[in-house]
Structures are given as C-alpha cells and as structure tokens.
Design a protein around this motif. Structure first.
Motif, PDB file in Angstrom:
ATOM      1  N   ARG A 152       2.596   0.314  50.356  1.00 45.40           N
ATOM      2  CA  ARG A 152       2.258   1.310  51.366  1.00 45.40           C
ATOM      3  C   ARG A 152       3.085   1.128  52.634  1.00 45.40           C
ATOM      4  N   GLY A 153       3.312  -0.123  52.999  1.00 47.14           N
ATOM      5  CA  GLY A 153       4.115  -0.403  54.185  1.00 47.14           C
ATOM      6  C   GLY A 153       5.573  -0.039  53.996  1.00 47.14           C
ATOM      7  N   CYS A 154       6.109  -0.290  52.786  1.00 47.61           N
ATOM      8  CA  CYS A 154       7.504   0.045  52.505  1.00 47.61           C
ATOM      9  C   CYS A 154       7.709   1.546  52.486  1.00 47.61           C
ATOM     10  N   LEU A 172      -0.712  -3.102  50.032  1.00 47.39           N
ATOM     11  CA  LEU A 172      -0.274  -3.027  51.428  1.00 47.39           C
ATOM     12  C   LEU A 172       1.250  -3.076  51.535  1.00 47.39           C
ATOM     13  N   ALA A 173       1.885  -3.889  50.696  1.00 49.07           N
ATOM     14  CA  ALA A 173       3.344  -3.986  50.729  1.00 49.07           C
ATOM     15  C   ALA A 173       3.984  -2.666  50.316  1.00 49.07           C
ATOM     16  N   ALA A 179      -3.916  -1.145  57.537  1.00 45.91           N
ATOM     17  CA  ALA A 179      -4.352  -2.172  56.579  1.00 45.91           C
ATOM     18  C   ALA A 179      -5.869  -2.322  56.557  1.00 45.91           C
ATOM     19  N   ARG A 208       6.271   3.780  54.273  1.00 44.24           N
ATOM     20  CA  ARG A 208       6.178   4.395  55.604  1.00 44.24           C
ATOM     21  C   ARG A 208       7.493   4.369  56.353  1.00 44.24           C
ATOM     22  N   GLY A 209       8.318   3.394  56.029  1.00 42.90           N
ATOM     23  CA  GLY A 209       9.576   3.271  56.759  1.00 42.90           C
ATOM     24  C   GLY A 209      10.611   4.317  56.354  1.00 42.90           C
TER      25      GLY A 209
END
Length: 134
Positions: A123-125, A120-121, A63, A127-128
């Motif tokens: 990008r974060g989703c 960020l949301a 982030a 990655r999982g």
C-alpha cells in the motif's frame, strides 16, 4: 466487490449452519453458552477497546486501519487459543490435544504480522506512484 461480499456472506451463513448442527450434539449446552458469552464479553470489553486505544496512541495515518485489523485478528486468535494456552501440562490421553498449540498460536500471530507488514508495504509503495492522467 459485490460478488466477494455475497460469497463471504454465503460462506458465513453456511458456517453458522454447521455450528448450529454441531451444537445439537452438545450434552451440556449451558457450558457452551457461558463460554460463548464470555468470549463476546472478552472481545467487546477488553480486546476491542485495547485495540482502538493502541491504534490511537501508537499508529498514525493510513497504517492505523490495517494495524487495528491485525490486532483484532490477533486478539481473536488468542481468545480461541486461551483454553489450550492456560491449561498446564499434558493430558492423560495424548490424542486429545496432539499438536503443539502454543507454538501454532505463535506461528499464526507471526503470519498475521507478516501479512499486515506486506499489506502496508504494498500500500505504501503504490502511493508514491503517479497515476496516468492524474
């Protein structure tokens, strides 16, 4: 990606040409150059180091980059808005500054924060998930 860079570069050069053309009509060029120099100093001496420090101290991991980018954009928006934000009261001619600039500045800052949070949301989703064949 190369076409995006070429497009952005072409747009930047075109906007610099527009700026140079508009500078030809300025009566007191010295004041403009002082303001531009002040903006560069403000950015390089105050905004950029503050953004790097905040990013280093408060944000960890992936982030950090987007948050630093958002802080730089917010700092640039604030620098551009400073003359209007610091000028108290109304002008004698209401058509000179007809909008509610402090409110619009705040809206722009909220938009930067929302876009950063969405970035960020997303990008974060992403990655999982596991990639096929990976």
């Amino acid at each position: 990606m190369k076409s995006l860079r070429m497009t952005a570069g072409t747009a930047g050069v075109a906007l610099m040409g527009v700026g140079a053309f508009l500078l030809m009509g300025v009566r007191d060029l010295a004041d403009v150059l002082v303001w531009l120099g002040g903006a560069v100093v403000l950015h390089d001496v105050v905004i950029a180091p503050a953004v790097l420090l905040v990013g280093l101290l408060l944000v960890r991991g992936a982030a950090r980059g987007p948050v630093r980018g958002a802080l730089l954009v917010a700092g640039a928006l604030t620098t551009v808005a400073l003359p209007v934000l610091l000028r108290p009261g109304r002008t004698a001619n209401s058509s000179v500054l007809p909008l509610d600039y402090p409110r619009n500045w705040l809206i722009a800052l909220v938009a930067v924060a929302v876009v950063t949070a969405l970035w960020l949301a997303v990008r974060g989703c992403g990655r999982g998930r596991r990639r096929p064949g990976g």
